[in-house]
Scaffold this motif. Structure first.
Motif, mmCIF file in Angstrom:
data_model
loop_
_atom_site.group_PDB
_atom_site.id
_atom_site.type_symbol
_atom_site.label_atom_id
_atom_site.label_comp_id
_atom_site.label_asym_id
_atom_site.label_seq_id
_atom_site.Cartn_x
_atom_site.Cartn_y
_atom_site.Cartn_z
ATOM 1 N N HIS A 185 0.866 -1.189 0.000
ATOM 2 C CA HIS A 185 0.000 0.000 0.000
ATOM 3 C C HIS A 185 0.897 1.231 0.000
ATOM 4 O O HIS A 185 2.073 1.154 0.370
ATOM 5 N N TYR A 186 0.333 2.358 -0.402
ATOM 6 C CA TYR A 186 1.133 3.563 -0.612
ATOM 7 C C TYR A 186 1.177 4.470 0.620
ATOM 8 O O TYR A 186 0.934 5.672 0.521
ATOM 9 N N HIS A 187 1.510 3.926 1.770
ATOM 10 C CA HIS A 187 1.789 4.768 2.927
ATOM 11 C C HIS A 187 3.278 5.070 2.963
ATOM 12 O O HIS A 187 4.110 4.244 2.556
ATOM 13 N N TYR A 240 -3.968 7.992 -4.728
ATOM 14 C CA TYR A 240 -3.154 8.566 -3.652
ATOM 15 C C TYR A 240 -2.010 9.398 -4.226
ATOM 16 O O TYR A 240 -1.746 10.516 -3.761
ATOM 17 N N ARG A 250 2.206 15.360 2.557
ATOM 18 C CA ARG A 250 2.919 14.430 3.422
ATOM 19 C C ARG A 250 4.402 14.387 3.074
ATOM 20 O O ARG A 250 5.272 14.352 3.956
ATOM 21 N N ALA A 278 -5.967 0.535 3.843
ATOM 22 C CA ALA A 278 -5.859 1.552 2.796
ATOM 23 C C ALA A 278 -6.720 1.107 1.617
ATOM 24 O O ALA A 278 -7.056 -0.073 1.495
ATOM 25 N N ASP A 292 -0.053 -3.819 6.181
ATOM 26 C CA ASP A 292 -0.552 -3.257 7.437
ATOM 27 C C ASP A 292 -1.940 -3.755 7.814
ATOM 28 O O ASP A 292 -2.636 -3.141 8.628
ATOM 29 N N GLY A 313 -5.808 5.459 10.890
ATOM 30 C CA GLY A 313 -5.928 6.533 9.913
ATOM 31 C C GLY A 313 -7.323 6.614 9.339
ATOM 32 O O GLY A 313 -8.317 6.553 10.064
#
Length: 325
Positions: A114-116, A142, A151, A199, A217, A228
């Motif tokens: 995922h794109y965190h 995202y 961010r 996400a 995650d 989140g």
């Protein structure tokens, strides 16, 4: 230009100059002394050809180089497949160096769960060594968002010099929009979207020959999960999907790997369920969040790492998401 906007402009310039200066000083120190931050990556072998590195149970910072999430890799006869790219370019460089100690095979692919930020700020380093990036299609939203832009701007200050003006967000070379079997060197990687959950673009990666599943995650161990803007209801469904695969080993996005997945997934599931149960009535009845939070019994979780940093925010986000369901 009024005084407030002028002050903001000069503050941004000062922060940028400071980051550039800090980066230059760091480069000189590293060349003379090695890495002064002392952030070491130690790959752990969890299956015949599968390794992972475990991030710290901390908030991201300059001191830890944003090493707060896990990453892993699988060695095949025709190349190395990496899962997640860690939270800064310097960490990715260290992971690449550790992979070279294990195998002389090229790194051919990186799969993004995922794109965190803590999972993707190292992507550019893997791209430099020729790896293809795979990610779920919702990640495009995202990458084009103001959230991602802001961010990264903040991270260039918070994690300087490890995240700086040279750090950039990279799109996937191959966007995955349905279940996919990626075969490299005769090893099958089954990639499935299970989001929206933690996400919108969550992927899990299962390697049957290794009986290992990379859960991203969707699974946390040893610390309070980060919720989140998650879809907590979808997240609970995703945990059920992970269990159906019946892997021997689950590598979570945060915390140590699990050799008893059915038991260790329970922690994440129970935490999400309790968030929903403790916030549900207040959310539906439009009662104040503060009252619901004070009335909840957090004793099972308050001694865990990152409780103070994450729990209140988690509860509030679940409170809002239930109202939107």
């Amino acid at each position: 230009m009024n005084l407030v906007s002028a002050a903001c402009k000069y503050l941004k310039i000062a922060l940028l100059v400071n980051a550039i200066f800090f980066t230059a000083i760091y480069a000189r120190v590293v060349s003379a002394q090695g890495d002064p931050a002392g952030v070491l990556l130690k790959p752990v072998k969890v299956a015949p050809n599968t390794y992972f590195v475990q991030g710290r149970a901390e908030m991201g910072s300059s001191a830890n180089q944003n090493f707060i999430s896990n990453a892993g890799f699988v060695v095949t006869p025709q190349g190395v497949v990496v899962i997640d790219a860690l939270g800064s370019p310097v960490l990715a460089q260290k992971l690449i160096a550790e992979i070279k100690k294990v195998s002389n095979q090229k790194i051919v692919a990186v799969i993004v769960t995922h794109y965190h930020a803590d999972h993707v700020y190292g992507l550019q380093e893997f791209k430099k060594v020729g790896a293809k990036i795979y990610a779920q299609g919702e990640g495009r939203n995202y990458l084009s968002s103001e959230t991602a832009k802001q961010r990264l701007i903040a991270s260039r200050v918070d994690f300087a010099p490890w995240v700086n003006d040279s750090t950039r967000l990279l799109p996937a070379d191959i966007w995955i929009d349905q279940k996919t079997k990626l075969t490299i060197g005769g090893v099958d990687f089954f990639i499935s979207r299970v989001g929206p959950a933690h996400a919108p673009e969550d992927l899990i990666i299962y390697i049957p020959s290794e009986k290992v599943l990379f859960a991203g995650d969707l699974v946390f161990r040893g610390r309070i999960p980060f919720v989140g803007n998650a879809d907590s209801k979808g997240w609970l469904i995703a945990l059920d999907e992970i269990e159906k695969l019946n892997p021997n080993i689950v590598i979570p996005g945060h915390g140590n790997y699990s050799v008893k997945p059915a038991e260790d997934i329970v922690f994440t599931r129970n935490y999400l369920k309790y968030l929903r149960e403790s916030m549900a009535n207040a959310a539906v009845n439009m009662d104040p969040f503060e009252d619901a939070y004070k009335q909840a019994d957090w004793s099972e979780y308050e001694g865990m790492p990152l409780f103070r940093a994450a729990n209140r925010m988690n509860a509030y986000n679940v409170y809002l998401s239930i109202q939107a369901e």
